[in-house]
Design a protein around this motif. Structure first.
Motif, mmCIF file in Angstrom:
data_model
loop_
_atom_site.group_PDB
_atom_site.id
_atom_site.type_symbol
_atom_site.label_atom_id
_atom_site.label_comp_id
_atom_site.label_asym_id
_atom_site.label_seq_id
_atom_site.Cartn_x
_atom_site.Cartn_y
_atom_site.Cartn_z
ATOM 1 N N VAL A 160 -3.512 2.139 -7.100
ATOM 2 C CA VAL A 160 -3.337 0.838 -6.457
ATOM 3 C C VAL A 160 -3.462 0.913 -4.932
ATOM 4 O O VAL A 160 -4.108 0.051 -4.314
ATOM 5 C CB VAL A 160 -1.977 0.232 -6.878
ATOM 6 N N GLU A 161 -2.908 1.963 -4.326
ATOM 7 C CA GLU A 161 -2.958 2.027 -2.859
ATOM 8 C C GLU A 161 -4.389 2.248 -2.370
ATOM 9 O O GLU A 161 -4.809 1.675 -1.368
ATOM 10 C CB GLU A 161 -2.010 3.113 -2.319
ATOM 11 N N VAL A 162 -5.149 3.087 -3.078
ATOM 12 C CA VAL A 162 -6.549 3.310 -2.681
ATOM 13 C C VAL A 162 -7.330 2.007 -2.858
ATOM 14 O O VAL A 162 -8.112 1.606 -1.984
ATOM 15 C CB VAL A 162 -7.212 4.439 -3.518
ATOM 16 N N LYS A 164 -6.226 -1.002 -2.636
ATOM 17 C CA LYS A 164 -5.884 -1.946 -1.551
ATOM 18 C C LYS A 164 -6.659 -1.606 -0.281
ATOM 19 O O LYS A 164 -7.221 -2.496 0.372
ATOM 20 C CB LYS A 164 -4.378 -1.880 -1.271
ATOM 21 N N ALA A 165 -6.705 -0.309 0.046
ATOM 22 C CA ALA A 165 -7.390 0.108 1.285
ATOM 23 C C ALA A 165 -8.894 -0.184 1.182
ATOM 24 O O ALA A 165 -9.509 -0.715 2.118
ATOM 25 C CB ALA A 165 -7.142 1.592 1.533
ATOM 26 N N ALA A 213 -4.351 -6.925 -4.555
ATOM 27 C CA ALA A 213 -4.938 -6.261 -3.376
ATOM 28 C C ALA A 213 -5.374 -7.275 -2.322
ATOM 29 O O ALA A 213 -5.268 -7.015 -1.122
ATOM 30 C CB ALA A 213 -6.124 -5.407 -3.818
ATOM 31 N N ARG A 271 4.366 -7.722 -9.153
ATOM 32 C CA ARG A 271 4.632 -6.995 -7.898
ATOM 33 C C ARG A 271 4.509 -7.907 -6.682
ATOM 34 O O ARG A 271 5.212 -7.750 -5.705
ATOM 35 C CB ARG A 271 3.671 -5.799 -7.763
ATOM 36 N N ARG A 272 3.593 -8.860 -6.740
ATOM 37 C CA ARG A 272 3.424 -9.760 -5.580
ATOM 38 C C ARG A 272 3.881 -11.187 -5.870
ATOM 39 O O ARG A 272 3.706 -12.080 -5.043
ATOM 40 C CB ARG A 272 1.951 -9.807 -5.153
#
Ligand code: ADP
Ligand code: ASP
Ligand code: MG
Length: 451
Positions: A160-162, A164-165, A213, A271-272
């Motif tokens: 998930v973090e990758v 988002k970036a 994202a 999550r959001r």
């Protein structure tokens, strides 16, 4: 971007030119819809999975490739720039053919993912062409540039973090342009750029991940029914549409087999705190279901879902009486084989579990012999198949007297192999013989969810 909507269209919503046109109208009717995620045209993933099985004869391969050609050509024939589109289609078909030859020499999940990804790559290309024909600027985007996953081919886990970036760098700038971004659900890529998939039905999950994202304000899942119903309307034609559901209720429904949403869809939305809308692309005027953190009503019985192909493993150890560590040993074996447990029931000397059969793209959900051997080293193992899970989903079930009596009364004509209740206040699950399950679901629906 303020008020961004991510819209996802499933296979039936892009099955042919007419379906694509309805979906196009849905997109342009909402100015907030700027990112569109679509599945392969209906039936295409099944054909590609068959080709990837490595078990198709030469004639079968030709027959299936011809089917793929026919499904997509019938759409191309109603679009502009047909020669370019046909050339593009032939390039995909040639690659599918070459990969199928490879699969015939030895199938693998990695190869399966490469083969099936063509379904979404072709459908998005054609959908973007339809937008251009209709005079709406569209940008075809290869989601593999941003949808980073691990390398669990066939059921890959998104990083998930990758994501988002990558989204910030590669997708967000496109939102400033005056165009609709059209991209693929279901597929992704690992850090080496190899194609992966999120498992069958994974496009819903892709849309939700992108919604998170891109900090979208809504995620819309457009499908072939006007929202989430009290049960699958194909099984119970008079099932009722539900206008709003909590995240928890929808997640329980998806986990326990309501195919309308991939089981992981709600995770990024939760999550959001993004509301998820489910509606029909063919009949958007019929309304749909909003899935949100809270709803006005919270009935004890909300819905009933069916999950087929369940395997029950009963593990018995004479040493369990008064002994400690047996459950820990059993679960450490499941953890080693990355198996997550769905239902659990214990007695003095045994434990019964059903394992998550998952939604792996290849359809090969293995309960491996080596895992069973490891279990056999310290207990007696019995594997039972041919079972289905029927789950009643609701609210505050344990807080009202009579709830279980009503539920049990509704299935008193069937032999129940296992019952699970109590871990969550939102479900009551019955494991039944496969041949009884649909009838039992109809009975439950009749008794608990019809007036
Ligand atoms: P898509 O291709 O759009 O992703 P799916 O076939 O995956 O569509 O999901 C839609 C189907 O889900 C419906 O046609 C319906 O048969 C099935 N379904 C199962 N449970 C439910 C439910 N509770 N409410 C609505 N549809 C359901
Ligand atoms: N095309 C994929 C499938 O059929 C993904 C999806 O439709 O969501 O499973
Ligand atoms: Mg689906």
């Amino acid at each position: 971007m303020k008020n961004l909507d991510i819209a996802k269209f499933g296979g039936t919503s892009v099955a042919n030119f007419e379906a694509m046109l309805s979906s196009y109208k849905v997109v342009v009717s909402n100015p907030n819809t700027r990112v569109v995620i679509i599945s392969a045209c209906s039936g295409v993933t099944n054909i590609l999975v068959e080709l990837a099985s490595g078990a198709c004869s030469r004639d079968k391969v030709s027959e299936l490739i011809e089917k793929l050609r026919s499904i997509h050509t019938s759409i191309i024939e109603k679009l502009d720039n047909q020669e370019d589109l046909k050339t593009n289609l032939e390039t995909h078909l040639k690659e599918i053919y070459d990969l199928t030859q490879e699969a015939n020499m030895g199938r693998s999940d990695a190869l399966t993912d490469r083969i099936v990804s063509h379904g979404e790559l072709i459908s998005t290309y054609l959908f973007a062409a339809l937008f251009n024909k209709m005079g709406t600027k569209a940008h075809w985007f290869d989601i593999r540039n941003i949808m980073r996953t691990d390398s669990s081919f066939g059921c890959a886990l998104p990083l998930v973090e990758v994501l988002k970036a990558q989204c910030k760098e590669k997708l967000e700038p496109l939102l400033d342009e005056d165009c609709i971004i059209i991209s693929q659900g279901f597929i992704g890529a690992n850090s080496e750029g190899q194609t992966t998939t999120l498992g069958r039905g994974g496009s819903d999950y892709s849309a939700a991940l992108l919604g998170e994202a891109l900090k979208a304000s809504t995620i819309s899942i457009w499908t072939d029914v006007p929202g989430v119903y009290t049960t699958d309307p194909r099984l119970v034609p008079h099932a009722k549409p539900i206008s709003e559901l909590t995240y928890l209720e929808a997640a329980e429904m998806a986990t326990f087999g309501a195919k309308i949403l991939h089981p992981s869809t709600l995770v990024p939305a939760v999550r959001r705190g993004i509301p998820v809308y489910v509606g029909s692309s063919r009949e958007p005027e019929k309304g749909g279901t909003w899935v949100r953190p809270f709803t006005e009503s919270h009935p004890a019985f909300r819905a009933v879902a069916l999950r087929k192909n369940q395997t029950l493993i009963v593990l018995a150890s004479p040493k369990m009486v008064g002994a400690s560590g047996f459950l820990a040993n059993v679960f450490s074996v499941f953890a080693k084989y990355k198996k997550s447990v769905d239902l659990v029931s214990t007695s003095e000397v045994s434990i019964a579990v059903t394992l998550d059969t998952g939604t792996s793209t290849s359809g090969k959900n293995s309960i491996s012999e080596s895992m069973l051997d490891e279990l056999r080293a310290f207990c007696h193992v019995k594997v039972e198949t041919g079972l289905s899970l029927v789950a009643i989903i609701g609210n505050e079930m344990s807080e009202h007297a009579g709830i279980t009596t009503q539920a049990f009364d509704s299935i008193n004509r069937y032999a129940v192999r296992m019952i699970c209740y109590g871990a969550s206040n939102h479900n009551l699950c019955f494991l039944l013989k496969e041949e009884d399950a649909v009838e039992a679901l109809i009975e439950i629906h009749h008794h608990l969810l019809e007036d």
